[in-house]
Scaffold this motif. Structure first.
Motif, PDB file in Angstrom:
ATOM      1  N   UNK A 180      42.866  41.513  55.536  1.00  0.00           N
ATOM      2  CA  UNK A 180      43.714  40.589  54.804  1.00  0.00           C
ATOM      3  C   UNK A 180      42.873  39.638  53.953  1.00  0.00           C
ATOM      4  N   UNK A 181      43.507  39.024  52.977  1.00  0.00           N
ATOM      5  CA  UNK A 181      42.803  38.120  52.077  1.00  0.00           C
ATOM      6  C   UNK A 181      42.522  36.791  52.767  1.00  0.00           C
ATOM      7  N   UNK A 182      41.412  36.182  52.425  1.00  0.00           N
ATOM      8  CA  UNK A 182      41.086  34.849  52.928  1.00  0.00           C
ATOM      9  C   UNK A 182      40.228  34.154  51.884  1.00  0.00           C
ATOM     10  N   UNK A 183      40.045  32.858  52.032  1.00  0.00           N
ATOM     11  CA  UNK A 183      39.221  32.100  51.092  1.00  0.00           C
ATOM     12  C   UNK A 183      37.807  32.659  51.084  1.00  0.00           C
ATOM     13  N   UNK A 184      37.125  32.497  49.971  1.00  0.00           N
ATOM     14  CA  UNK A 184      35.794  33.094  49.810  1.00  0.00           C
ATOM     15  C   UNK A 184      34.781  32.554  50.817  1.00  0.00           C
ATOM     16  N   UNK A 185      35.027  31.375  51.354  1.00  0.00           N
ATOM     17  CA  UNK A 185      34.077  30.780  52.303  1.00  0.00           C
ATOM     18  C   UNK A 185      34.405  31.135  53.761  1.00  0.00           C
ATOM     19  N   UNK A 186      35.475  31.882  53.973  1.00  0.00           N
ATOM     20  CA  UNK A 186      35.846  32.316  55.328  1.00  0.00           C
ATOM     21  C   UNK A 186      35.434  33.777  55.502  1.00  0.00           C
ATOM     22  N   UNK A 187      34.761  34.074  56.605  1.00  0.00           N
ATOM     23  CA  UNK A 187      34.241  35.419  56.848  1.00  0.00           C
ATOM     24  C   UNK A 187      34.796  35.990  58.162  1.00  0.00           C
ATOM     25  N   UNK A 188      36.023  36.487  58.147  1.00  0.00           N
ATOM     26  CA  UNK A 188      36.580  37.073  59.378  1.00  0.00           C
ATOM     27  C   UNK A 188      35.893  38.398  59.700  1.00  0.00           C
ATOM     28  N   UNK A 189      35.640  38.618  60.975  1.00  0.00           N
ATOM     29  CA  UNK A 189      34.939  39.845  61.370  1.00  0.00           C
ATOM     30  C   UNK A 189      35.875  41.020  61.575  1.00  0.00           C
ATOM     31  N   UNK A 190      36.908  40.817  62.413  1.00  0.00           N
ATOM     32  CA  UNK A 190      37.774  41.932  62.774  1.00  0.00           C
ATOM     33  C   UNK A 190      39.238  41.543  62.643  1.00  0.00           C
ATOM     34  N   UNK A 191      40.064  42.554  62.517  1.00  0.00           N
ATOM     35  CA  UNK A 191      41.498  42.334  62.465  1.00  0.00           C
ATOM     36  C   UNK A 191      41.974  41.987  63.876  1.00  0.00           C
ATOM     37  N   UNK A 192      42.424  40.752  64.057  1.00  0.00           N
ATOM     38  CA  UNK A 192      42.820  40.308  65.395  1.00  0.00           C
ATOM     39  C   UNK A 192      44.043  41.061  65.912  1.00  0.00           C
ATOM     40  N   UNK A 193      44.726  41.804  65.021  1.00  0.00           N
ATOM     41  CA  UNK A 193      45.902  42.558  65.455  1.00  0.00           C
ATOM     42  C   UNK A 193      45.553  43.925  66.024  1.00  0.00           C
ATOM     43  N   UNK A 194      44.296  44.348  65.860  1.00  0.00           N
ATOM     44  CA  UNK A 194      43.872  45.632  66.433  1.00  0.00           C
ATOM     45  C   UNK A 194      44.004  45.548  67.961  1.00  0.00           C
ATOM     46  N   UNK A 195      44.625  46.544  68.610  1.00  0.00           N
ATOM     47  CA  UNK A 195      44.946  46.445  70.039  1.00  0.00           C
ATOM     48  C   UNK A 195      43.796  46.003  70.938  1.00  0.00           C
ATOM     49  N   UNK A 196      42.616  46.602  70.800  1.00  0.00           N
ATOM     50  CA  UNK A 196      41.501  46.248  71.681  1.00  0.00           C
ATOM     51  C   UNK A 196      41.035  44.813  71.442  1.00  0.00           C
ATOM     52  N   UNK A 197      40.932  44.438  70.169  1.00  0.00           N
ATOM     53  CA  UNK A 197      40.487  43.085  69.823  1.00  0.00           C
ATOM     54  C   UNK A 197      41.519  42.060  70.287  1.00  0.00           C
TER      55      UNK A 197
END
Length: 203
Positions: free
Chosen positions: A40-57
């Motif tokens: 998903x989109x986020x501000x350029x200064x935010x660096x998300x690692x993984x999709x929190x909706x993925x079942x294992x995560x």
């Protein structure tokens, strides 16, 4: 008492990885690395690692936050550490980003009392252990959250999320961050409202 029972249960029913069922931990580093990145989109200064909706995560985050499975913090920290070092390498060259301070998003006193610990602080402390203070230092008493707010995850409307978090943070010892580079750490980000508010207050 809860810690004792959790330890006893771990001995009787050893932890198994949510992804590959390997024994030893609830989510192994190999499976976390194989999880899909955040798309998903986020501000350029935010660096998300993984999709929190993925079942294992998603399950691993739930176990860490609500079932006291603190070992998961170390798994997240190991993967996160490599990503932080990559980003720091680029930032130090392009934006003169040196000697940063690591600041975890705090919980309100009520939420901290309910849960007993701050999962984001746990991850930050594991990061410091892995890094041994070489590339960044931890400041856990700078950003405070005196105002208790509704869980951001329970609010679907983006505008209401932004309103919910406004004026919820305070800065203690501002002299410690004056002129400093900061890495803000949060466990889960959706709209980025929490990180955005924390950044505004710190600046």
């Amino acid at each position: 008492m809860r810690r004792f029972f959790n330890t006893l249960l771990d001995l009787i029913f050893p932890a198994q990885c949510l992804g590959c069922s390997a024994r030893g931990e609830e989510l192994c580093q190999k499976c976390l690395l194989a999880s899909p990145p955040a798309s998903r989109e986020s501000a350029s200064w935010i660096f998300p690692l993984y999709d929190y909706r993925h079942p294992s995560v998603k399950k691993a985050i739930w176990l860490l936050k609500y079932k006291n499975k603190k070992r998961i913090a170390n798994v997240f920290a190991k993967v996160m550490h490599e990503r932080i070092l990559e980003e720091l390498s680029d930032l130090s060259l392009l934006e003169n980003f040196h000697e940063p301070i690591l600041i975890p998003i705090p919980l309100s006193p009520r939420r901290l009392q309910e849960r007993g610990f701050n999962q984001t602080l746990l991850i930050a402390e594991e990061l410091i252990k892995i890094n041994a203070g070489k590339d960044f230092v931890l400041e856990k008493n700078i950003l405070k959250k005196p105002k208790d707010t509704e869980h951001q995850a329970r609010i679907e409307d983006r505008k209401k999320r932004l309103q919910n978090i406004v004026d919820s943070f305070r800065v203690k010892h501002p002299e410690k961050i004056k002129g400093k580079n900061i890495i803000l750490l949060d466990g889960v980000t959706t709209t980025g409202a929490t990180l955005g508010e924390a950044k505004k207050v710190l600046k």
